[in-house]
Motif scaffolding. Structure first.
Motif, PDB file in Angstrom:
ATOM      1  N   LEU A  81       0.849  -1.193   0.000  1.00  0.00           N
ATOM      2  CA  LEU A  81       0.000   0.000   0.000  1.00  0.00           C
ATOM      3  C   LEU A  81       0.881   1.239   0.000  1.00  0.00           C
ATOM      4  N   VAL A  82       0.792   2.033  -1.074  1.00  0.00           N
ATOM      5  CA  VAL A  82       1.675   3.188  -1.244  1.00  0.00           C
ATOM      6  C   VAL A  82       0.826   4.453  -1.387  1.00  0.00           C
ATOM      7  N   ASN A  83       1.222   5.521  -0.702  1.00  0.00           N
ATOM      8  CA  ASN A  83       0.521   6.794  -0.871  1.00  0.00           C
ATOM      9  C   ASN A  83       0.877   7.392  -2.221  1.00  0.00           C
ATOM     10  N   PHE A 140      -0.887  -4.717  -9.815  1.00  0.00           N
ATOM     11  CA  PHE A 140      -0.939  -3.265  -9.618  1.00  0.00           C
ATOM     12  C   PHE A 140      -2.408  -2.840  -9.682  1.00  0.00           C
ATOM     13  N   ILE A 141      -2.889  -2.273  -8.570  1.00  0.00           N
ATOM     14  CA  ILE A 141      -4.261  -1.758  -8.498  1.00  0.00           C
ATOM     15  C   ILE A 141      -4.188  -0.248  -8.294  1.00  0.00           C
ATOM     16  N   ALA A 142      -4.796   0.519  -9.185  1.00  0.00           N
ATOM     17  CA  ALA A 142      -4.862   1.974  -9.047  1.00  0.00           C
ATOM     18  C   ALA A 142      -6.317   2.366  -8.807  1.00  0.00           C
ATOM     19  N   LEU A 185       1.103  -3.919  -5.899  1.00  0.00           N
ATOM     20  CA  LEU A 185       1.155  -2.481  -5.613  1.00  0.00           C
ATOM     21  C   LEU A 185      -0.269  -1.923  -5.621  1.00  0.00           C
ATOM     22  N   VAL A 186      -0.652  -1.236  -4.544  1.00  0.00           N
ATOM     23  CA  VAL A 186      -1.983  -0.623  -4.439  1.00  0.00           C
ATOM     24  C   VAL A 186      -1.806   0.858  -4.154  1.00  0.00           C
ATOM     25  N   GLY A 216      -8.047   9.342  -2.041  1.00  0.00           N
ATOM     26  CA  GLY A 216      -8.064   9.736  -0.635  1.00  0.00           C
ATOM     27  C   GLY A 216      -9.151   9.055   0.173  1.00  0.00           C
ATOM     28  N   ASN A 217      -9.337   7.736  -0.030  1.00  0.00           N
ATOM     29  CA  ASN A 217     -10.419   7.034   0.663  1.00  0.00           C
ATOM     30  C   ASN A 217     -10.109   6.722   2.129  1.00  0.00           C
ATOM     31  N   HIS A 218      -8.842   6.678   2.485  1.00  0.00           N
ATOM     32  CA  HIS A 218      -8.428   6.453   3.887  1.00  0.00           C
ATOM     33  C   HIS A 218      -9.086   5.214   4.490  1.00  0.00           C
TER      34      HIS A 218
END
Length: 585
Positions: A203-205, A323-325, A354-355, A360-362
């Motif tokens: 999980l990457v910002n 990879f999920i965007a 990679l997500v 900005g769902n937090h």
């Protein structure tokens, strides 16, 4: 015949839990397993063990086909009843069907079925007229001891909360009726990841600009109107381009990329920034043949990017996705988990997935779900121990810098109390401790804050809206929206001043040397002390003063005019209704 698949230990446990449950009762049950945990294998094993007719229903043809394929791998033959798959077979012992096709052809399902299995059962609503409920009702007419089993990774709906009432670990999910009675087995996502059954999400910002959807109005499901989202996104085309440029850059070392867009218009814009010969765009309007072909090409790695809008969150299995965007807003933890789950299946050579959330769902992927709509954006899941039975509840709430709970929105303890010794076949009862409550004026019992009638004496409870409305009509009454309280002690007397948001003040005193007044204070304030997490019976005014910060303030105070002063008559705590509370916009 021996099964070609060896069930994992947790799959065997789920099967055993189902057999044990339905030997004891016909009450409906739910199994909760994360996306990628192999629910179709659990279904196949249960179908293999069944002696009588069973029906397996779900909402998409891909899952119908997938579940039937696992069953047939046992060397057994199961029928398919699905218009989308152009097959309508209902004469087999086990039938795998789409809910839409069965509900449109109920006359073909008048045999006696012993079990209905519903895959992705979080889609079952409580409405009696829904497709699932109509099917269950018809089959119950043929067999009143019909068993109903649901399987899902996400056992909650935004409008309803939890889809079941009782959990096998000894707690309850609310007082209302739910589509299912019991959760009989559950496995957290972290268990699957830590034991290597699923790929670890990275999980990457987002390192570039994000969309800010926080100002948009939400519906009662916590979702946003497409028109509002499109309007916002149309002003941020540079943001979208920058996001996709980053996605392409990060995708250089990735095998398969799924992009979840907010709207159809947004998805088209996103696809326009991606390499045309490597990209597929799928929306609800995509022709089914074209959709199947595009998905096939993506699975065969002829395409690298798959852009979609709310159509590939369940029933889609492409293990190479790494990879999920996420470019769409959602308040639904379940939808978020379904989206991320598309990238967590194991695949040869796959190290992680990679997500990146650009919306900005937090959402905390691993945190226990609260199962109720988020009361406000600042809320987070908090653990609250019941003073009555000690159960550790999970509610929405707020914490301070040290992680201590300063506020929570829980109403009633979710703990289940075992029946008294010697009482046979009695269901465990929910703990009756209430953190927020409305007191019955007739018998003093504590009720849910939305209750219309007392659960104990069954008499009508005055609705706080009626109470406030009636008071506002009177010339000799004052109603204030209470923004806070302050205290002054004078010997045994404690004076409370209620401060209205517009500067009005009302006051009253309690004399702690008089047992009656002390009891009234403790019932009003001591019982609700510290969010009702640590109720206290205060014995002196000075003792109250020392702990003033943890004393609750009512939402409204109603007073009546006497000759020379206002006399407080009602204090409305835990208000929920049409009137605005202090300092609310």
């Amino acid at each position: 015949m021996n099964a070609p698949f060896k069930l994992r230990p947790y799959q065997r446990e789920a099967v055993d839990a189902t057999l044990a449950h339905f030997r004891k009762t016909d009450e409906s049950a739910v199994i909760v397993l994360p996306t990628g945990a192999g629910k179709s294998l659990v279904i196949a094993e249960l179908a293999r063990l069944a002696k009588r007719k069973i029906l397996v229903v779900t909402h998409v043809k891909e899952l119908v086909e997938q579940n039937q394929a696992k069953y047939q791998s046992y060397g057994l033959t199961g029928g398919i009843f699905s218009a989308g798959l152009k097959r309508k077979e209902s004469h087999h012992q086990v039938t795998f069907a789409s809910v839409q096709s069965v509900s449109a052809n109920l006359d073909q399902f008048r045999d006696e079925y012993s079990l209905v299995i519903i895959d992705e059962c979080h889609r079952v609503s409580g409405e009696e007229t829904s497709q699932y409920q109509r099917i269950i009702e018809l089959l119950r007419q043929q067999n009143d001891s019909l068993k109903v089993l649901g399987l899902t990774a996400t056992p909650y709906r935004l409008a309803m909360g939890w889809i079941y009432r009782y959990h096998y670990r000894g707690f309850v999910r609310g007082e209302d009726d739910k589509p299912f009675q019991h959760c009989i087995y559950e496995l957290p996502l972290s268990y699957m990841i830590n034991r290597g059954y699923l790929t670890r999400p990275e999980l990457v910002n987002a390192a570039v600009a994000q969309y800010d959807f926080s100002a948009l109005p939400q519906d009662r499901f916590g979702e946003y109107a497409e028109r509002d989202v499109n309007q916002l996104l149309s002003k941020h085309k540079r943001v979208t381009r920058a996001i996709i440029e980053q996605v392409v850059e990060l995708a250089a070392e990735r095998q398969g990329v799924m992009i979840f867009a907010a709207t159809v218009e947004h998805a088209r814009e996103v696809a326009g920034y991606l390499p045309e010969h490597e990209t597929a765009l799928i929306t609800g309007a995509t022709d089914l043949k074209d959709r199947d072909l595009l998905i096939q090409r993506f699975k065969q790695r002829q395409l690298k990017y798959l852009v979609n809008v709310s159509v590939l969150t369940t029933g889609f299995d492409a293990p190479h996705v790494d990879f999920i965007a996420i470019l769409r807003p959602t308040q639904s933890v379940s939808l978020y988990q379904q989206i991320v789950g598309r990238g967590l299946r194991l695949d040869e050579g796959k190290q992680d997935c990679l997500v990146i959330d650009y919306a900005g769902n937090h959402v905390n992927l691993h945190h226990p779900e609260v199962g109720e709509p988020k009361p406000n954006p600042d809320s987070e899941p908090v653990q609250v121990f019941c003073p009555g039975c000690g159960f550790a509840n999970i509610f929405w709430g707020k914490t301070d810098g040290e992680g201590l709970v300063i506020e929570h929105y829980g109403r009633r303890c979710q703990g289940l109390l075992e029946p008294v010794d010697g009482v046979q076949d009695e269901r465990p009862q929910q703990c009756d401790y209430r953190f927020r409550f409305k007191e019955c004026p007739h018998c003093g019992a504590e009720n849910d804050i939305a209750a219309r009638n007392c659960h104990q004496c069954h008499k009508a409870i005055i609705d706080p809206d009626d109470q406030l409305r009636d008071a506002l009509k009177l010339k000799d009454a004052m109603v204030i929206r209470c923004a806070g309280i302050s205290l002054v002690a004078d010997g045994s007397k404690l004076k409370i001043t209620y401060h209205g948001e517009d500067g009005e003040e009302l006051g009253e005193s309690f004399d702690f040397s008089k047992p009656g007044q002390r009891a009234v204070f403790n019932k009003l304030f001591g019982r609700r002390f510290a969010n009702s997490q640590a109720p206290k019976a205060f014995s002196s005014a000075d003792e109250v003063l020392e702990l003033e910060a943890l004393l609750p303030a009512p939402d409204f105070v109603i007073a009546r005019k006497q000759k020379h002063y206002w006399q407080v008559q009602e204090r409305v705590f835990d208000y929920q209704g049409q009137f605005r509370k202090a300092n609310e916009v």
